[in-house]
Design a protein around this motif. Structure first.
Motif, short mmCIF file in Angstrom:
data_model
loop_
_atom_site.label_atom_id
_atom_site.label_comp_id
_atom_site.label_asym_id
_atom_site.label_seq_id
_atom_site.Cartn_x
_atom_site.Cartn_y
_atom_site.Cartn_z
N UNK A 244 79.10 125.49 160.45
CA UNK A 244 79.22 124.28 161.29
C UNK A 244 80.37 123.38 160.81
N UNK A 245 81.08 123.82 159.79
CA UNK A 245 82.19 123.02 159.27
C UNK A 245 83.50 123.73 159.61
N UNK A 246 84.40 123.02 160.31
CA UNK A 246 85.65 123.69 160.69
C UNK A 246 86.80 123.23 159.79
N UNK A 247 87.98 123.84 160.02
CA UNK A 247 89.13 123.58 159.14
C UNK A 247 89.55 122.11 159.18
N UNK A 248 89.42 121.49 160.35
CA UNK A 248 89.84 120.09 160.44
C UNK A 248 88.96 119.22 159.53
N UNK A 249 87.66 119.46 159.58
CA UNK A 249 86.73 118.71 158.72
C UNK A 249 87.06 118.94 157.24
N UNK A 250 87.40 120.19 156.92
CA UNK A 250 87.73 120.52 155.52
C UNK A 250 88.90 119.69 155.01
N UNK A 251 89.82 119.31 155.94
CA UNK A 251 91.02 118.57 155.51
C UNK A 251 90.68 117.20 154.93
N UNK A 252 89.63 116.56 155.45
CA UNK A 252 89.32 115.23 154.92
C UNK A 252 87.97 115.15 154.21
N UNK A 253 87.33 116.31 153.98
CA UNK A 253 85.98 116.23 153.37
C UNK A 253 86.01 115.68 151.94
N UNK A 254 87.10 115.93 151.20
CA UNK A 254 87.13 115.40 149.83
C UNK A 254 87.10 113.88 149.82
N UNK A 255 87.80 113.26 150.81
CA UNK A 255 87.77 111.79 150.90
C UNK A 255 86.35 111.31 151.17
N UNK A 256 85.64 112.04 152.04
CA UNK A 256 84.27 111.63 152.38
C UNK A 256 83.34 111.80 151.18
N UNK A 257 83.59 112.84 150.38
CA UNK A 257 82.78 113.04 149.18
C UNK A 257 83.06 111.91 148.19
N UNK A 258 84.37 111.60 148.02
CA UNK A 258 84.74 110.56 147.05
C UNK A 258 84.19 109.19 147.43
N UNK A 259 84.16 108.90 148.73
CA UNK A 259 83.66 107.56 149.11
C UNK A 259 82.14 107.56 149.27
N UNK A 260 81.49 108.66 148.92
CA UNK A 260 80.02 108.66 148.87
C UNK A 260 79.34 108.77 150.22
N UNK A 261 80.03 109.37 151.18
CA UNK A 261 79.38 109.56 152.49
C UNK A 261 78.89 110.99 152.69
N UNK A 262 79.48 111.93 151.94
CA UNK A 262 79.16 113.34 152.15
C UNK A 262 78.78 113.98 150.81
N UNK A 263 77.70 114.76 150.83
CA UNK A 263 77.22 115.43 149.62
C UNK A 263 76.91 116.88 149.94
N UNK A 264 77.31 117.78 149.09
CA UNK A 264 76.84 119.17 149.17
C UNK A 264 75.82 119.33 148.05
N UNK A 265 74.68 119.93 148.35
CA UNK A 265 73.65 120.05 147.31
C UNK A 265 72.90 121.37 147.46
N UNK A 266 72.46 121.92 146.33
CA UNK A 266 71.66 123.14 146.34
C UNK A 266 72.51 124.40 146.39
N UNK A 267 71.92 125.48 146.88
CA UNK A 267 72.57 126.80 146.84
C UNK A 267 73.94 126.82 147.49
N UNK A 268 74.15 126.00 148.50
CA UNK A 268 75.43 126.04 149.22
C UNK A 268 76.60 125.72 148.29
N UNK A 269 76.31 124.99 147.21
CA UNK A 269 77.41 124.55 146.35
C UNK A 269 77.27 125.03 144.92
#
Ligand SMILES: Cc1cc2nc3c(=O)[nH]c(=O)nc-3n(C[C@H](O)[C@H](O)[C@H](O)COP(=O)(O)OP(=O)(O)OC[C@H]3O[C@@H](n4cnc5c(N)ncnc54)[C@H](O)[C@@H]3O)c2cc1C
Length: 301
Positions: A244-269
């Motif tokens: 469900x995650x496309x390349x465009x989302x991948x481009x800015x996901x690190x910013x979202x992780x850094x600002x505390x809006x997005x988290x990957x947790x468990x087996x996926x990571x």
């Protein structure tokens, strides 16, 4: 408490731990699940390394207890598959798209676990044959007196084998000489009268017999063999369930992780560190971080 919405993708042990913790803070998270709450753990024959169960516990029982805990906490999962995750910078909102609706959230915990790698040959098989080539065993736990072929003799393959061999005959196909599985599982497989392991063997093809069974062609040391079975279960590896995650989302996901809006947790990571205890700890930590960030952003009043 009025709070920005938090969405959790996946109601396996990780997502369940996150949801229960967020409820403790007074939040009402969205918890999306495409199948049944409990996740991959439903396939485990016996879990002996999760504290609190000195005699071990079957995966299906542990999943049942986790489902009960979700209900008691008042979390009702949304049984819909998240098909696409996007982020809208103007509104600072994620959109989680399912077949039924679009949901908005200010923070997302991705706890979607892993998906099975399917063998190459399944792509060219008709649907009626494919239906009997599974990647998980929980749908087969109530069947008996069938012959089942398991492809793969790693931890997951042998765990599936031991789980099914209490009531069925199981043949394990192993590409190499030795199994890399836990010694405990290997011993159980060796002692069972209903399990046979074929080493140095490659799967070549699967067809349907005139009697409606599955016939698998195998190659071992240059010789071809055919064996019949009622079901085949492939346990040849898993990869992150992140369709469900496309390349465009991948481009800015690190910013979202850094600002505390997005988290990957468990087996996926967690790469090869895929265990219930780790998943639960990860889920809890993600929920605690989400809440701390919401408070920092003054999104909880
Ligand atoms: C045979 C077997 C035996 C095991 N034995 C043990 C053991 O003895 N001890 C141990 O500690 N661990 C064991 N494990 C590992 C354990 O099951 C996993 O580590 C744990 O389940 C991971 O939890 P998770 O929530 O991260 O992922 P999962 O359990 O995979 O849960 C992810 C959930 O997300 C859902 N999902 C995925 N994509 C979407 C989407 N797009 N939209 C909505 N929902 C989605 C899935 O349906 C699933 O329910 C075993 C695993 C297997 C397969």
């Amino acid at each position: 408490m009025t709070c920005e919405k938090v969405a959790i993708i996946g109601a396996g042990p990780t997502g369940i731990a996150s949801a229960v913790q967020l409820k403790r803070y007074g939040l009402e998270p969205f918890l999306f699940e495409s199948d049944q709450a409990g996740g991959l753990v439903r396939n485990a024959w016996k879990i002996e390394n999760y504290p609190g169960f000195p005699d071990g516990i079957s995966g299906i029982e542990l999943a049942g207890i986790m489902q009960k805990q979700l209900r008691k906490a008042g979390v009702l999962p949304i049984f819909q598959r998240v098909k696409k995750l996007t982020y809208h910078h103007d509104s600072e909102q994620f959109i989680l798209q399912t077949d039924i609706n679009n949901y908005r959230a200010g923070a997302v915990i991705v706890a979607a676990g892993t998906k099975a790698i399917r063998p190459n040959f399944v792509d060219r098989l008709p649907e009626r044959i494919n239906k009997r080539i599974l990647s998980e065993v929980y749908p087969l736990l109530s069947i008996a007196e069938k012959r089942i072929i398991i492809i793969g003799a790693g931890d997951v393959g042998l765990d599936y084998t031991v789980n099914l061999a209490h009531a069925n005959d199981v043949i394990v196909i192993n590409r190499s000489e030795c199994s890399q599985a836990l010694p405990l599982l290997k011993n159980l497989a060796d002692k069972s009268g209903r399990i046979s392991i074929m080493s140095n063997t490659e799967v070549r093809d699967v067809v349907e017999t005139s009697g409606g069974r599955l016939e698998m062609s195998l190659e071992r040391e240059g010789e071809l063999y055919q064996i019949e079975a009622d079901y085949i279960v492939a346990a040849i590896g898993r990869e992150p369930a992140d369709d469900f995650i496309d390349d465009e989302f991948r481009r800015y996901e690190n910013d979202l992780i850094e600002c505390g809006r997005l988290y990957y947790a468990g087996d996926i990571s967690n790469g090869i560190y895929r265990q219930v205890g780790i998943a639960v700890g990860d889920g809890l930590m993600a929920a605690m971080r989400v809440f701390r960030k919401l408070k920092e952003r003054k999104q909880c009043i």
